[in-house]
Design a protein around this motif. Structure first.
Motif, PDB file in Angstrom:
ATOM      1  N   VAL A  48       1.212  -1.060   0.038  1.00  0.00           N
ATOM      2  CA  VAL A  48      -0.218  -0.146   0.102  1.00  0.00           C
ATOM      3  C   VAL A  48       0.715   1.765  -0.304  1.00  0.00           C
ATOM      4  N   CYS A  49       0.225   2.161  -1.164  1.00  0.00           N
ATOM      5  CA  CYS A  49       1.161   3.371  -0.927  1.00  0.00           C
ATOM      6  C   CYS A  49       3.337   3.010  -0.749  1.00  0.00           C
ATOM      7  N   ASP A  50       3.518   1.836  -2.040  1.00  0.00           N
ATOM      8  CA  ASP A  50       4.630   2.546  -2.076  1.00  0.00           C
ATOM      9  C   ASP A  50       5.003   2.694  -2.803  1.00  0.00           C
ATOM     10  N   GLY A  51       4.763   3.319  -4.303  1.00  0.00           N
ATOM     11  CA  GLY A  51       4.900   4.086  -5.210  1.00  0.00           C
ATOM     12  C   GLY A  51       4.922   3.024  -7.031  1.00  0.00           C
ATOM     13  N   TYR A  52       4.048   1.770  -6.578  1.00  0.00           N
ATOM     14  CA  TYR A  52       4.042   0.936  -7.478  1.00  0.00           C
ATOM     15  C   TYR A  52       2.629   0.760  -7.499  1.00  0.00           C
ATOM     16  N   PHE A  72      -5.671   8.072   6.119  1.00  0.00           N
ATOM     17  CA  PHE A  72      -5.394   8.651   7.833  1.00  0.00           C
ATOM     18  C   PHE A  72      -5.965  10.132   6.838  1.00  0.00           C
ATOM     19  N   PRO A  73      -7.000  10.476   6.847  1.00  0.00           N
ATOM     20  CA  PRO A  73      -6.795  11.912   5.987  1.00  0.00           C
ATOM     21  C   PRO A  73      -6.973  12.969   7.407  1.00  0.00           C
ATOM     22  N   ASP A  74      -6.370  12.427   8.389  1.00  0.00           N
ATOM     23  CA  ASP A  74      -6.344  13.779   9.541  1.00  0.00           C
ATOM     24  C   ASP A  74      -5.568  13.877  10.088  1.00  0.00           C
ATOM     25  N   SER A  75      -4.351  12.602   9.119  1.00  0.00           N
ATOM     26  CA  SER A  75      -2.867  12.376   9.726  1.00  0.00           C
ATOM     27  C   SER A  75      -1.958  13.494   9.932  1.00  0.00           C
ATOM     28  N   PHE A  76      -2.431  14.296   7.660  1.00  0.00           N
ATOM     29  CA  PHE A  76      -1.553  15.311   7.144  1.00  0.00           C
ATOM     30  C   PHE A  76      -0.718  14.647   6.797  1.00  0.00           C
ATOM     31  N   CYS A  77      -0.298  12.520   6.834  1.00  0.00           N
ATOM     32  CA  CYS A  77       0.359  12.277   6.408  1.00  0.00           C
ATOM     33  C   CYS A  77       0.723  11.025   5.606  1.00  0.00           C
ATOM     34  N   LYS A  78       1.530  10.708   4.055  1.00  0.00           N
ATOM     35  CA  LYS A  78       0.563   9.661   4.054  1.00  0.00           C
ATOM     36  C   LYS A  78       0.771   7.771   4.262  1.00  0.00           C
ATOM     37  N   SER A  79      -0.254   6.999   3.545  1.00  0.00           N
ATOM     38  CA  SER A  79      -0.245   5.760   4.350  1.00  0.00           C
ATOM     39  C   SER A  79       0.620   5.093   4.532  1.00  0.00           C
ATOM     40  N   PHE A  80       2.057   5.368   3.599  1.00  0.00           N
ATOM     41  CA  PHE A  80       2.855   4.246   3.177  1.00  0.00           C
ATOM     42  C   PHE A  80       2.366   2.930   4.139  1.00  0.00           C
ATOM     43  N   ASP A  81       2.598   1.755   3.545  1.00  0.00           N
ATOM     44  CA  ASP A  81       3.260   0.363   4.010  1.00  0.00           C
ATOM     45  C   ASP A  81       1.456   0.166   4.648  1.00  0.00           C
ATOM     46  N   GLY A  82       0.433   1.360   4.449  1.00  0.00           N
ATOM     47  CA  GLY A  82      -0.583   1.222   5.278  1.00  0.00           C
ATOM     48  C   GLY A  82      -1.165   1.416   6.891  1.00  0.00           C
TER      49      GLY A  82
END
Length: 565
Positions: A48-52, A72-82
């Motif tokens: 998940v969200c690993d660039g591929y 997690f929209p409220d975190s202001f960060c991307k959810s890398f690796d879920g």
């Protein structure tokens, strides 16, 4: 039951304190933590969200709410690796640990980046291998792995080159830290502009050989000045493969060197030419004088020919006779035997006049338009523009036979014939004016060459030569003159009018240029030979430089093995 499972799987189940989003059915299917794509397929949470894009609908890399990179929209960060990441408002970085984010907000630098050993944390929170940082490939989505902060990390050790310390002298430039390694300037004085790894720098210092700073881990590679390695066969191939261009050694040539050499050669050549001409004028029988091309030699040959051939009659010795004369009304003085047997003058001591080579009698007929030509009166406007009230139309019938006889004699003397056409081309202002005379001469020549215009042109080309004079003569007798000639004829009245205004404005006589025009002409005739010769020498020197560049390139590509090329 399946509907209940589908509803259950659509609900995100948060495990590990709400840090990881997994789907229980995907875990059962994949036998590891999994995440369900929007189209229903399951993928591991590490995808998940690993660039591929692993989901067929690309939802694992989507940025919409609920997609793989925005779980997690409220975190202001991307959810890398879920996983949920935590935002540091002070630096704008994201951390996988909430404690690290809090510490980032409270202190200047977090103690833990949230990545494992041998990994680099991107600014958005993603972890990549250290070998992927500063490798000229954007592995982080925010390109932070190729930023100056990553490639020029700040060092706490005093005396070392850093990007912000400001205490590095010219002998220790800042070096990029490629692929997470440590690069330092080469310690050998001749190679201080080369950045290399610590291993090769220590080896070069211990051996006292700066060539080790150019070595790379791959023996077939060569190190650029900035520390990057390229293949050895890419050096000096005419294409800069290093970002700093250090793989292409510069040759000792610059445009200003070529310019100075050209200027010096042209100046010396012109000065030498002026000196030779000055010495030739003062002592024309010296080695600066060409005996074979001098006028004395041509006059000597001409006098010998005149001693055995009849000379052309002088126009002043031709006079009209009474009714007892010949049919044409012209009496020509003949040469008797006593004159033919006269002693040939001493050529060595005879003072010949240069105007003997010029057909003055024939030119007098062509020049005196009022006496020998039929004139046509111009209108007042044309007369004002052209500066002449009458326009010559054709040679008077009574003088055509005289002109023909004189031209026949001129035709037997190549030198006079050449001078005749040279004078006519220089004297006439346009092709149209020249054609008035040359068409008359063409008619004379046709009687000699059997009415063949091609034979006439062949004869003229033989006597006049392939020159600008011959080009102008052919252009004047052609049925359709060149485009430039027609344009010149069209604008000639305007040119004469402007010239008249200029002469009146500067109060200069028609035969004398104004002071400004004299200065312009002097500069023009001085600079034009210099500029023309400069272009010639500059082109020659440029070609020599190119030849040397090609030779050097072939020498480098062949490993300086001359047997190859």
């Amino acid at each position: 039951m399946w509907s209940v499972l589908f509803i259950f799987s659509a609900i995100n189940v948060h495990l590990n304190s709400g840090q990881l989003v997994v789907d229980p059915l995907c875990r059962k299917e994949l036998r590891e933590d999994g995440w369900r794509c929007a189209n229903g397929e399951c993928i591991p949470t590490s995808w998940v969200c690993d660039g591929y894009n692993q989901c067929q609908d690309d939802s694992d890399e989507g940025l919409l709410k609920g997609n793989g990179c925005n779980l997690f929209p409220d975190s202001f960060c991307k959810s890398f690796d879920g996983k949920r990441h935590y935002y540091c408002a002070r630096t704008g970085d994201c951390f996988s640990s909430e404690q690290d984010a809090i510490q980032c907000n409270d202190t200047q630098e977090p103690l833990n980046s949230g990545c494992e050993d041998g990994q680099f944390k991107c600014k958005d929170g993603r972890c990549i291998k250290t070998s992927q940082m500063c490798d000229r490939v954007n592995d982080c989505l925010d390109k932070s792995d190729e930023s100056d902060a990553s490639c020029y990390p700040i060092s706490d050790t005093k005396g070392e080159c850093t990007s912000e310390a400001g205490d590095c002298g010219p002998q220790k430039p800042v070096c990029q830290q490629f692929r997470g390694g440590k690069f330092v300037p080469c310690p050998i004085p001749e190679f201080t502009n080369v950045c290399t790894s610590v291993y090769w720098a220590d080896l070069a210092e211990s051996q006292g050989n700066g060539s080790f700073c150019r070595e790379c881990d791959d023996p077939q590679s060569w190190r650029c000045n900035d520390g990057w390695c390229i293949f050895k066969n890419q050096t000096n191939d005419g294409i800069p493969d290093c970002h700093d261009g250090s793989d292409e050694s510069s040759l000792p040539y610059s445009w200003w060197i070529v310019f100075l050499i050209t200027t010096a050669l042209v100046t010396c050549g012109l000065l030498f030419s002026f000196c030779c001409r000055a010495l030739g004028y003062s002592n024309y029988r010296s080695w600066f004088h060409c005996a074979m091309c001098a006028s004395e030699r041509s006059k000597e040959l001409q006098e010998r020919e005149r001693s055995i051939q009849p000379t052309a009659p002088n126009l002043m010795e031709m006079h009209e006779v009474d009714s007892k004369g010949d049919d044409n009304g012209i009496e020509i003085r003949t040469i008797d035997d006593s004159e033919m047997d006269a002693e040939v003058p001493d050529v060595e001591n005879f003072d010949f006049l240069q105007d003997q080579d010029i057909p003055k009698d024939l030119l007098r007929i062509f020049e005196d338009k009022g006496q020998y030509w039929d004139l046509e009166e111009r209108d007042n406007i044309s007369a004002t523009i052209r500066g002449s009230k009458y326009k010559p139309v054709s040679l008077k019938a009574g003088y055509k036979i005289e002109a023909k006889k004189l031209y026949m004699y001129v035709h037997t003397d190549p030198l006079q014939l050449h001078h005749l056409f040279s004078y006519l081309v220089a004297r006439t202002s346009s092709v149209k004016e020249l054609s008035t005379i040359t068409n008359l001469l063409v008619d004379f020549e046709r009687e000699i060459h059997g009415n063949s215009t091609n034979e006439v042109l062949k004869c003229w080309r033989l006597h006049i030569g392939c020159s600008e004079t011959m080009k102008s003569v052919i252009n004047s007798v052609s049925a359709t003159p060149s485009l430039c000639s027609r344009l010149y004829i069209s604008f000639l009245p305007l040119r004469n009018c402007v010239r008249k205004v200029r002469l009146q404005a500067f109060k200069a006589r028609p035969s004398v240029d104004s002071q400004l025009m004299s200065v312009v002409k002097t500069l023009g005739y001085t600079l034009l030979p210099f500029i023309g010769a400069s272009f010639l020498y500059f082109e020659t020197i440029k070609n020599l430089v190119y030849c040397n560049i090609v030779y050097r390139a072939l020498e480098d590509l062949s490993g300086k093995n001359k047997n190859i090329f």
